[in-house]
Motif scaffolding. Structure first.
Motif, mmCIF file in Angstrom:
data_model
loop_
_atom_site.group_PDB
_atom_site.id
_atom_site.type_symbol
_atom_site.label_atom_id
_atom_site.label_comp_id
_atom_site.label_asym_id
_atom_site.label_seq_id
_atom_site.Cartn_x
_atom_site.Cartn_y
_atom_site.Cartn_z
ATOM 1 N N THR A 33 0.870 -1.163 0.000
ATOM 2 C CA THR A 33 0.000 0.000 0.000
ATOM 3 C C THR A 33 0.913 1.220 0.000
ATOM 4 O OG1 THR A 33 -1.683 -1.177 1.253
ATOM 5 C CG2 THR A 33 -1.834 1.223 1.221
ATOM 6 N N LEU A 34 0.830 2.002 -1.071
ATOM 7 C CA LEU A 34 1.697 3.158 -1.251
ATOM 8 C C LEU A 34 0.884 4.434 -1.050
ATOM 9 C CD1 LEU A 34 3.325 1.796 -4.517
ATOM 10 C CD2 LEU A 34 4.204 1.566 -2.188
ATOM 11 N N GLN A 35 1.362 5.325 -0.188
ATOM 12 C CA GLN A 35 0.654 6.568 0.131
ATOM 13 C C GLN A 35 1.096 7.678 -0.807
ATOM 14 O OE1 GLN A 35 -2.050 5.501 2.556
ATOM 15 N NE2 GLN A 35 -1.828 7.680 2.269
ATOM 16 N N GLY A 36 0.130 8.401 -1.336
ATOM 17 C CA GLY A 36 0.414 9.566 -2.158
ATOM 18 C C GLY A 36 0.100 10.829 -1.395
ATOM 19 N N GLU A 37 -0.077 11.912 -2.130
ATOM 20 C CA GLU A 37 -0.426 13.182 -1.514
ATOM 21 C C GLU A 37 -1.845 13.110 -0.981
ATOM 22 O OE1 GLU A 37 0.301 16.445 -4.119
ATOM 23 O OE2 GLU A 37 2.269 15.690 -4.678
ATOM 24 N N GLY A 38 -2.084 13.749 0.138
ATOM 25 C CA GLY A 38 -3.422 13.716 0.719
ATOM 26 C C GLY A 38 -3.771 12.301 1.121
ATOM 27 N N ASP A 39 -4.958 11.882 0.753
ATOM 28 C CA ASP A 39 -5.426 10.541 1.107
ATOM 29 C C ASP A 39 -5.371 9.556 -0.055
ATOM 30 O OD1 ASP A 39 -5.948 11.256 3.711
ATOM 31 O OD2 ASP A 39 -8.009 11.864 3.296
ATOM 32 N N GLU A 40 -4.723 9.928 -1.171
ATOM 33 C CA GLU A 40 -4.672 8.989 -2.294
ATOM 34 C C GLU A 40 -3.770 7.816 -1.959
ATOM 35 O OE1 GLU A 40 -3.287 10.816 -5.884
ATOM 36 O OE2 GLU A 40 -1.327 11.241 -5.058
ATOM 37 N N GLN A 41 -4.153 6.635 -2.461
ATOM 38 C CA GLN A 41 -3.395 5.411 -2.219
ATOM 39 C C GLN A 41 -3.265 4.609 -3.505
ATOM 40 O OE1 GLN A 41 -5.734 3.495 0.871
ATOM 41 N NE2 GLN A 41 -4.174 4.044 2.363
ATOM 42 N N MET A 42 -2.128 3.938 -3.621
ATOM 43 C CA MET A 42 -1.916 3.016 -4.723
ATOM 44 C C MET A 42 -1.603 1.652 -4.115
ATOM 45 S SD MET A 42 0.807 3.107 -7.860
ATOM 46 C CE MET A 42 0.330 4.744 -8.354
#
Length: 117
Positions: A33-42
């Motif tokens: 689970t990769l965290q992006g800016e804000g609450d976006e996730q990949m």
């Protein structure tokens, strides 16, 4: 002809991106689970035995904005420098070959190419 899907070991992934790959329920697939800016996730999942990779990206509202599933993976590596951290994944499927890049730092990004070889 069968080609092995070579993946980095869990310790190498942890040391490079700071996340330990979890085991997907009811399979041998590994999931990050990769965290992006804000609450976006990949979510990046890969299965060495099935030679498959799946990338799912959800925006800050939790809506799926990208979902890619690909078989025929042959090699996955994780790279890190002072400028970026990313996974590179190579594919070979019959007459087609390709490469997917999943950037983790400084921001989430995906590039994908699949071409006739």
């Amino acid at each position: 002809m069968y080609q092995e899907f070579v993946v980095p070991d869990d310790q190498e992934v942890l040391e490079t991106i700071g996340e330990w790959p979890e085991t997907e329920e009811d399979s041998e697939a590994r999931v990050l689970t990769l965290q992006g800016e804000g609450d976006e996730q990949m979510y990046l999942s890969y299965d060495a035995l099935a030679r498959s990779v799946r990338v799912r990206w959800k925006n800050s509202s939790g809506e799926k904005t990208l979902d890619i599933f690909r078989e025929g993976a042959t090699r996955m590596a994780v790279h890190s420098s002072s400028r970026s951290t990313y996974f590179s994944i190579e594919f070979q499927m019959g007459e087609c070959a390709g490469k997917m890049s999943i950037q983790v730092f400084p921001n989430l990004a995906v590039t994908d190419q699949l071409l006739f070889a």
